[in-house]
Design a protein around this motif. Sequence first.
Motif, PDB file in Angstrom:
ATOM      1  N   GLY A  34       0.798  -1.226   0.000  1.00 17.64           N
ATOM      2  CA  GLY A  34       0.000   0.000   0.000  1.00 17.64           C
ATOM      3  C   GLY A  34       0.827   1.271   0.000  1.00 17.64           C
ATOM      4  O   GLY A  34       0.269   2.369  -0.012  1.00 17.64           O
ATOM      5  N   GLU A  35       2.130   1.141   0.010  1.00 17.05           N
ATOM      6  CA  GLU A  35       3.014   2.308   0.028  1.00 17.05           C
ATOM      7  C   GLU A  35       3.226   2.843  -1.388  1.00 17.05           C
ATOM      8  O   GLU A  35       3.069   2.120  -2.367  1.00 17.05           O
ATOM      9  CB  GLU A  35       4.371   1.921   0.636  1.00 17.05           C
ATOM     10  N   PRO A  36       3.621   4.125  -1.508  1.00 13.68           N
ATOM     11  CA  PRO A  36       3.933   4.682  -2.828  1.00 13.68           C
ATOM     12  C   PRO A  36       5.091   3.929  -3.476  1.00 13.68           C
ATOM     13  O   PRO A  36       5.912   3.313  -2.778  1.00 13.68           O
ATOM     14  CB  PRO A  36       4.352   6.124  -2.523  1.00 13.68           C
ATOM     15  N   ASP A  61      -2.148  -7.905   0.967  1.00 14.99           N
ATOM     16  CA  ASP A  61      -1.264  -7.179   1.878  1.00 14.99           C
ATOM     17  C   ASP A  61      -0.232  -8.167   2.427  1.00 14.99           C
ATOM     18  O   ASP A  61      -0.610  -9.154   3.059  1.00 14.99           O
ATOM     19  CB  ASP A  61      -2.077  -6.568   3.017  1.00 14.99           C
ATOM     20  N   PRO A  62       1.072  -7.931   2.202  1.00 14.72           N
ATOM     21  CA  PRO A  62       2.079  -8.890   2.648  1.00 14.72           C
ATOM     22  C   PRO A  62       2.217  -8.991   4.158  1.00 14.72           C
ATOM     23  O   PRO A  62       2.684 -10.006   4.668  1.00 14.72           O
ATOM     24  CB  PRO A  62       3.371  -8.373   2.014  1.00 14.72           C
ATOM     25  N   GLU A  63       1.816  -7.965   4.884  1.00 10.77           N
ATOM     26  CA  GLU A  63       1.916  -7.985   6.354  1.00 10.77           C
ATOM     27  C   GLU A  63       0.785  -8.791   6.979  1.00 10.77           C
ATOM     28  O   GLU A  63       1.011  -9.665   7.793  1.00 10.77           O
ATOM     29  CB  GLU A  63       1.887  -6.559   6.899  1.00 10.77           C
ATOM     30  N   SER A  64      -0.446  -8.464   6.594  1.00  7.77           N
ATOM     31  CA  SER A  64      -1.612  -9.062   7.247  1.00  7.77           C
ATOM     32  C   SER A  64      -2.179 -10.260   6.492  1.00  7.77           C
ATOM     33  O   SER A  64      -2.936 -11.045   7.056  1.00  7.77           O
ATOM     34  CB  SER A  64      -2.717  -8.016   7.385  1.00  7.77           C
ATOM     35  N   GLU A  66      -4.332  -9.880   4.290  1.00  7.76           N
ATOM     36  CA  GLU A  66      -5.663  -9.447   3.855  1.00  7.76           C
ATOM     37  C   GLU A  66      -5.698  -9.367   2.331  1.00  7.76           C
ATOM     38  O   GLU A  66      -4.760  -8.918   1.696  1.00  7.76           O
ATOM     39  CB  GLU A  66      -5.975  -8.077   4.456  1.00  7.76           C
ATOM     40  N   THR A  67      -6.841  -9.807   1.777  1.00 11.98           N
ATOM     41  CA  THR A  67      -7.026  -9.801   0.331  1.00 11.98           C
ATOM     42  C   THR A  67      -8.203  -8.912  -0.032  1.00 11.98           C
ATOM     43  O   THR A  67      -9.258  -8.996   0.608  1.00 11.98           O
ATOM     44  CB  THR A  67      -7.290 -11.236  -0.170  1.00 11.98           C
ATOM     45  N   ARG A  68      -7.998  -8.051  -1.028  1.00 12.37           N
ATOM     46  CA  ARG A  68      -9.058  -7.173  -1.531  1.00 12.37           C
ATOM     47  C   ARG A  68      -9.270  -7.460  -3.008  1.00 12.37           C
ATOM     48  O   ARG A  68      -8.307  -7.618  -3.751  1.00 12.37           O
ATOM     49  CB  ARG A  68      -8.639  -5.714  -1.390  1.00 12.37           C
ATOM     50  N   ARG A  69     -10.514  -7.496  -3.421  1.00  4.61           N
ATOM     51  CA  ARG A  69     -10.856  -7.635  -4.836  1.00  4.61           C
ATOM     52  C   ARG A  69     -11.485  -6.342  -5.320  1.00  4.61           C
ATOM     53  O   ARG A  69     -12.308  -5.757  -4.619  1.00  4.61           O
ATOM     54  CB  ARG A  69     -11.853  -8.771  -5.046  1.00  4.61           C
ATOM     55  N   GLU A  70     -11.101  -5.938  -6.513  1.00  2.00           N
ATOM     56  CA  GLU A  70     -11.649  -4.723  -7.111  1.00  2.00           C
ATOM     57  C   GLU A  70     -12.048  -5.006  -8.557  1.00  2.00           C
ATOM     58  O   GLU A  70     -11.372  -5.775  -9.247  1.00  2.00           O
ATOM     59  CB  GLU A  70     -10.615  -3.600  -7.087  1.00  2.00           C
TER      60      GLU A  70
END
Length: 80
Positions: A34-36, A61-64, A66-70
């Motif tokens: 999520g970073e620039p 997200d490599p830390e958590s 968590e997966t998001r779909r868009e």
Amino acid sequence: VQVLAPGASREEAYLDCGIETVNACDVLVALWDGEPARGPGGTADVVTFARELGKPLIVIDPESGETRRENFDRFEPRDA
């Protein structure tokens, strides 16, 4: 195989590779913190390009983990 013109910088090569990957895929899967982007063609740039095109996208997200779909309402597989 696609080869860049002689003299292309490493950053230009990363950006070109990311653009070509987005253009060629049905769904982009990105492992992204999520970073620039830390330079042209970084993951943030590639994800932004995919979003601008409305490409179906899975962001992990490599830390958590968590997966998001868009944009899956736009998913149109090209292969049977």
